[in-house]
Design a protein around this motif. Sequence first.
Motif, PDB file in Angstrom:
ATOM      1  N   PRO A   1       6.568  11.661  -1.328  1.00 22.75           N
ATOM      2  CA  PRO A   1       6.141  10.323  -0.636  1.00 22.75           C
ATOM      3  C   PRO A   1       5.632  10.732   0.761  1.00 22.75           C
ATOM      4  O   PRO A   1       5.927  11.871   1.179  1.00 22.75           O
ATOM      5  CB  PRO A   1       7.413   9.663  -0.429  1.00 22.75           C
ATOM      6  N   ILE A   2       4.429  10.142   1.142  1.00 23.19           N
ATOM      7  CA  ILE A   2       3.686  10.048   2.254  1.00 23.19           C
ATOM      8  C   ILE A   2       4.668   9.950   3.255  1.00 23.19           C
ATOM      9  O   ILE A   2       5.448   9.105   3.566  1.00 23.19           O
ATOM     10  CB  ILE A   2       2.565   9.461   2.460  1.00 23.19           C
ATOM     11  N   PRO A   3       4.529  10.913   4.366  1.00 24.26           N
ATOM     12  CA  PRO A   3       5.220  10.671   5.617  1.00 24.26           C
ATOM     13  C   PRO A   3       4.891   9.523   6.382  1.00 24.26           C
ATOM     14  O   PRO A   3       3.933   9.258   6.438  1.00 24.26           O
ATOM     15  CB  PRO A   3       5.363  12.023   6.484  1.00 24.26           C
ATOM     16  N   ALA A   4       6.034   8.849   6.849  1.00 22.70           N
ATOM     17  CA  ALA A   4       5.812   7.544   7.593  1.00 22.70           C
ATOM     18  C   ALA A   4       4.682   7.590   8.586  1.00 22.70           C
ATOM     19  O   ALA A   4       3.819   6.671   8.697  1.00 22.70           O
ATOM     20  CB  ALA A   4       6.924   7.125   8.214  1.00 22.70           C
ATOM     21  N   ALA A   5       4.802   8.538   9.271  1.00 19.19           N
ATOM     22  CA  ALA A   5       3.819   8.770  10.611  1.00 19.19           C
ATOM     23  C   ALA A   5       2.352   8.889  10.132  1.00 19.19           C
ATOM     24  O   ALA A   5       1.673   8.297  10.455  1.00 19.19           O
ATOM     25  CB  ALA A   5       4.170   9.772  11.474  1.00 19.19           C
ATOM     26  N   GLN A   6       2.514   9.750   8.989  1.00 14.06           N
ATOM     27  CA  GLN A   6       0.718   9.899   8.389  1.00 14.06           C
ATOM     28  C   GLN A   6       0.235   8.769   7.653  1.00 14.06           C
ATOM     29  O   GLN A   6      -0.587   8.363   8.096  1.00 14.06           O
ATOM     30  CB  GLN A   6       1.169  11.005   7.333  1.00 14.06           C
ATOM     31  N   PHE A   7       1.385   7.909   7.205  1.00 13.88           N
ATOM     32  CA  PHE A   7       0.833   6.695   6.567  1.00 13.88           C
ATOM     33  C   PHE A   7       0.239   5.756   7.696  1.00 13.88           C
ATOM     34  O   PHE A   7      -0.627   5.099   7.343  1.00 13.88           O
ATOM     35  CB  PHE A   7       1.937   6.024   5.869  1.00 13.88           C
ATOM     36  N   LEU A   8       1.083   5.440   8.719  1.00 10.62           N
ATOM     37  CA  LEU A   8       0.855   4.784   9.665  1.00 10.62           C
ATOM     38  C   LEU A   8      -0.426   4.833  10.436  1.00 10.62           C
ATOM     39  O   LEU A   8      -1.318   4.255  10.933  1.00 10.62           O
ATOM     40  CB  LEU A   8       1.900   4.448  10.816  1.00 10.62           C
ATOM     41  N   ALA A   9      -0.698   6.429  10.816  1.00  9.94           N
ATOM     42  CA  ALA A   9      -1.928   6.830  11.250  1.00  9.94           C
ATOM     43  C   ALA A   9      -3.293   6.331  10.516  1.00  9.94           C
ATOM     44  O   ALA A   9      -4.207   5.734  10.940  1.00  9.94           O
ATOM     45  CB  ALA A   9      -1.855   8.395  11.458  1.00  9.94           C
TER      46      ALA A   9
ATOM     47  N   LEU B   1       0.736  -1.102   0.104  1.00  6.97           N
ATOM     48  CA  LEU B   1       0.076   0.126  -0.154  1.00  6.97           C
ATOM     49  C   LEU B   1       0.867   1.152  -0.100  1.00  6.97           C
ATOM     50  O   LEU B   1       0.502   2.258  -0.512  1.00  6.97           O
ATOM     51  CB  LEU B   1      -0.829  -0.182   1.318  1.00  6.97           C
ATOM     52  N   ARG B   2       1.916   1.053   0.677  1.00  8.91           N
ATOM     53  CA  ARG B   2       2.873   2.327   0.774  1.00  8.91           C
ATOM     54  C   ARG B   2       3.489   2.529  -0.599  1.00  8.91           C
ATOM     55  O   ARG B   2       3.544   3.977  -1.170  1.00  8.91           O
ATOM     56  CB  ARG B   2       4.015   1.987   1.738  1.00  8.91           C
ATOM     57  N   THR B   3       3.811   1.574  -1.387  1.00 14.43           N
ATOM     58  CA  THR B   3       4.342   1.654  -2.640  1.00 14.43           C
ATOM     59  C   THR B   3       3.183   2.280  -3.494  1.00 14.43           C
ATOM     60  O   THR B   3       3.349   3.211  -4.183  1.00 14.43           O
ATOM     61  CB  THR B   3       4.670   0.237  -3.318  1.00 14.43           C
ATOM     62  N   ALA B   4       1.690   1.622  -3.496  1.00 11.94           N
ATOM     63  CA  ALA B   4       0.813   2.298  -4.267  1.00 11.94           C
ATOM     64  C   ALA B   4       0.708   3.916  -4.099  1.00 11.94           C
ATOM     65  O   ALA B   4       0.404   4.455  -4.957  1.00 11.94           O
ATOM     66  CB  ALA B   4      -0.288   1.437  -3.922  1.00 11.94           C
ATOM     67  N   ILE B   5       0.505   4.061  -2.612  1.00 11.68           N
ATOM     68  CA  ILE B   5       0.204   5.335  -2.539  1.00 11.68           C
ATOM     69  C   ILE B   5       1.359   6.398  -2.898  1.00 11.68           C
ATOM     70  O   ILE B   5       0.887   7.248  -3.518  1.00 11.68           O
ATOM     71  CB  ILE B   5      -0.016   5.607  -0.765  1.00 11.68           C
ATOM     72  N   ASN B   6       2.639   5.897  -2.949  1.00 11.90           N
ATOM     73  CA  ASN B   6       3.537   6.801  -3.201  1.00 11.90           C
ATOM     74  C   ASN B   6       3.636   6.739  -4.542  1.00 11.90           C
ATOM     75  O   ASN B   6       3.873   8.106  -5.156  1.00 11.90           O
ATOM     76  CB  ASN B   6       4.936   6.263  -2.481  1.00 11.90           C
ATOM     77  N   GLU B   7       3.465   5.775  -5.356  1.00 15.33           N
ATOM     78  CA  GLU B   7       3.292   5.942  -6.959  1.00 15.33           C
ATOM     79  C   GLU B   7       2.263   7.015  -7.151  1.00 15.33           C
ATOM     80  O   GLU B   7       2.345   7.528  -8.339  1.00 15.33           O
ATOM     81  CB  GLU B   7       3.118   4.675  -7.852  1.00 15.33           C
ATOM     82  N   GLN B   8       1.191   6.647  -6.590  1.00 15.77           N
ATOM     83  CA  GLN B   8       0.029   7.744  -7.162  1.00 15.77           C
ATOM     84  C   GLN B   8       0.492   9.053  -6.730  1.00 15.77           C
ATOM     85  O   GLN B   8       0.087   9.896  -7.373  1.00 15.77           O
ATOM     86  CB  GLN B   8      -1.529   7.234  -6.305  1.00 15.77           C
ATOM     87  N   ARG B   9       0.984   9.410  -5.785  1.00 14.71           N
ATOM     88  CA  ARG B   9       1.357  10.713  -5.215  1.00 14.71           C
ATOM     89  C   ARG B   9       2.490  11.365  -6.148  1.00 14.71           C
ATOM     90  O   ARG B   9       2.392  12.322  -6.520  1.00 14.71           O
ATOM     91  CB  ARG B   9       1.801  10.809  -3.713  1.00 14.71           C
ATOM     92  N   LYS B  10       3.236  10.364  -6.687  1.00 17.56           N
ATOM     93  CA  LYS B  10       4.327  10.927  -7.502  1.00 17.56           C
ATOM     94  C   LYS B  10       3.632  11.481  -8.698  1.00 17.56           C
ATOM     95  O   LYS B  10       4.085  12.725  -9.129  1.00 17.56           O
ATOM     96  CB  LYS B  10       5.295   9.553  -7.940  1.00 17.56           C
ATOM     97  N   TYR B  11       2.838  10.480  -9.272  1.00 14.42           N
ATOM     98  CA  TYR B  11       2.017  10.875 -10.492  1.00 14.42           C
ATOM     99  C   TYR B  11       1.163  12.306 -10.235  1.00 14.42           C
ATOM    100  O   TYR B  11       1.109  12.965 -11.158  1.00 14.42           O
ATOM    101  CB  TYR B  11       0.701   9.890 -10.799  1.00 14.42           C
ATOM    102  N   GLN B  12       0.827  12.482  -9.038  1.00 14.77           N
ATOM    103  CA  GLN B  12       0.145  13.771  -8.798  1.00 14.77           C
ATOM    104  C   GLN B  12       1.296  14.938  -8.575  1.00 14.77           C
ATOM    105  O   GLN B  12       0.703  16.052  -8.032  1.00 14.77           O
ATOM    106  CB  GLN B  12      -0.967  13.659  -7.390  1.00 14.77           C
ATOM    107  N   GLY B  13       2.325  14.606  -8.756  1.00 12.63           N
ATOM    108  CA  GLY B  13       3.522  15.581  -8.192  1.00 12.63           C
ATOM    109  C   GLY B  13       3.780  15.753  -6.886  1.00 12.63           C
ATOM    110  O   GLY B  13       4.400  16.871  -6.363  1.00 12.63           O
ATOM    111  N   LEU B  14       3.133  14.793  -5.855  1.00 12.39           N
ATOM    112  CA  LEU B  14       3.310  15.201  -4.565  1.00 12.39           C
ATOM    113  C   LEU B  14       4.836  14.135  -3.954  1.00 12.39           C
ATOM    114  O   LEU B  14       5.167  13.310  -4.544  1.00 12.39           O
ATOM    115  CB  LEU B  14       2.301  14.496  -3.691  1.00 12.39           C
TER     116      LEU B  14
END
Lengths: 248, 482
Positions: A114-122, A99-112
């Motif tokens: 990577p999601i901060p680790a703490a935010q991801f875990l929360a 999921l972390r990989t998926a979210i970060n690939e999607q964020r990359k596509y959106q020009g963002l």
Amino acid sequence: MLSIKNLSVAIKGKEILKGINLEVNAGEVHAIMGPNGTGKSTLAYVIGGREGYEVTSGEIIYKGRNLLDLSTEERACEGIFLGFQYPVEIPGVSITNFLRTAINEQRKYQGLDPIPAAQFLAKMEEKKKMLELQDKLANRSVNEGFSGGEKKKNEIFQMAMLEPSLAILDETDSGLDIDALRIVATGVNNLRRPHNSTIVITHYQRLLDYIVPDVVHVLYDGRIVKSGGKEMALELEEKGYEWIKNSL
Amino acid sequence: MEKESNNILDEVTKGEYKYGFYTDIEMETAPKGLNEDIIRYISARKNEPEWLLEFRLKSYRHWLTMKEPKWAHINYPAIDFQDIIYYAAPKPKKELKSLDEVDPELINTFNKLGISLEEQKRLSGVAVDAVIDSVSVKTTFSDTLAKLGIIFCSFSEAVQKHPDLVKQYLGSVVPHTDNFFASLNSAVFSDGSFCYIPKGVRCPIELSTYFRINAANTGQFERTLIVADEGAYVSYMEGCTAPQRDENQLHAAIVEIVALKDAEVKYSTVQNWYPGDKDGKGGIYNFVTKRGICKGSHSKISWTQVETGSAITWKYPSVILMGDYSIGEFYSVAVTNHHQQADTGTKMVHLGRNTKSTIISKGISAGQSNNSYRGLVRVIKRAENCRNFSQCDSLLLGDKCGAHTFPYIRTENPTSIVEHEATTSKISDDQLFYCQQRGISTESAIGLIVNGYAKEVLQHLPMEFAVEAQKLLSVSLEGSVG
Ligand SMILES: Nc1ncnc2c1ncn2[C@@H]1O[C@H](COP(=O)(O)OP(=O)(O)OP(=O)(O)O)[C@@H](O)[C@H]1O
Ligand SMILES: [Mg+2]
């Protein structure tokens, strides 16, 4: 949101979808029902961008763009999510890592970034709680050794994490026990927003008690032969598909 | 780990062989070719004692009687052993007291690799014995280790300072007659590492050697010897990258490990030498003999390897389980892509009673490559109650590559239990679609799936290595699908 016009699709030269028309507006929930082998999953896969499906005519417009021009990943990054009827196992890859990989690939596509680790875990914690998922499930490999019901729950968990604009849930209710069904439905309902749409593919009216659709469609032999309100699902359950057949 | 593996996957988009640069350090080389004079030259240059020259000469004379082995599942043009330079050393400079005195070119090389000695020293507490071509340039942490009585230095230095230990153990695990490439190495070995852990000492840091093949047309013949005395423990890491170049380079190393009673040695390798280009041109020929002996009871030797580089890999890290209750382990991931060929595996030889071995081998083949597992599990008659478990999995990417398994089992004792499992699988379109549907690109998806597949092995690597290994797996499979 989604506009399908006169869509015909063939697999290995054999025509499966024969001129589908479907309009899904933002904020709506649509249910698609229909006998086995009529093309429900095929429709979901074509929207998702799976290989091996030949679009012989028609078009799919998504958020004003020609969806068929986009790659599978691009469609996902544009907010299309498929809840699989048969989720595959990916041994050795934890759900967390996946999921972390998926979210970060999607964020990359959106020009963002990577999601901060703490935010991801929360976020993981929040969604796990919402779906009453066991803690250890997220540490296990994607779908590996999952029970049928666990696989379906995992699909909804991923949907919750990825927050799509258009979710297509292909028989997510099959194999769920009564409690799980309620939890999954609550999950889907919690994610309903005015700008999100959902298409649920199901065989059972029961699901629609929990996830109340705006429109119900019957897919029969590659065509949408009937559309109506949620009461149509009840009627279908009562009378069976013979009723549809005879009325054609 | 989680975080790191994601960073890694982000990096996967870069396609070229990243470590393909070449360091311009002045070399002092021997003339091409091999004869007794060359061997005397090497020995003299290294100021070796007479017994070592004799060892080299008898190895050479034996080598002359041998033929190159042909049984491995690999193909390559005949090697002209007279067209190889057998000795190259950076020109000796004055003794170096700090990193400032090291050739800036060399520091630069380490920086490009992301393994600057400085960093290594400061951050991870790893003692680095860096081998650039044939001579060790710099050894760090020797002082810390010296306090514990641990010897960790270049092989040449050990010959000068600890000749008795070297003499006692050199060739005791891999005899000079062992095989064609081992005999060649025994005749011409240039340098390598030596490590001795005294009785009852646990080495507090991971010992690490970064190898680098660096000179045009120079064969590299490393020699490593690790001795763990009774009750000692050491974890040793070997890793390498090589500059990109056209002509093939021969590498024939020997690693010998001796574990005495109650001792444990963990040996980890990440091998990433230049594999040749997409068309199979160039690349390293890697013919290595690695063997350990569990000499005393309750001793343990564990090999973990991640093999992604080299045009040809021929390598069977093995354990001779001599002491009763000793344990041998082999964990391997071997990746081949494009035209690479790997024939690798292990031998577990059960001589002692109640000995145990585990073999986990994961082969990954892509492109038009060939990947073979070759293993022998042998239990002799007196070795009662032995136990072996072998698992050999192959993963195929595409349909032009090959995976082969050659397991040999010979048990002469009926009380032994030997189990062998093997699977062959493919990355399915369903798995790829599933990942892509979540927004994951094909390359990242392959990296993810492959790392998942290899997890059982990767988890045996020291942390410092695991990250690099994951990166290598992804990078080396770039462009293999789609
Ligand atoms: N890869 C394929 N090759 C050949 N035929 C296929 C392939 N995929 C689907 N079909 C055929 O297309 C038709 C529609 O299949 P699809 O999976 O879309 O049905 P469905 O409506 O989802 O059925 P169910 O309710 O059983 O899930 C079926 O007749 C099926 O056999
Ligand atoms: Mg279906």
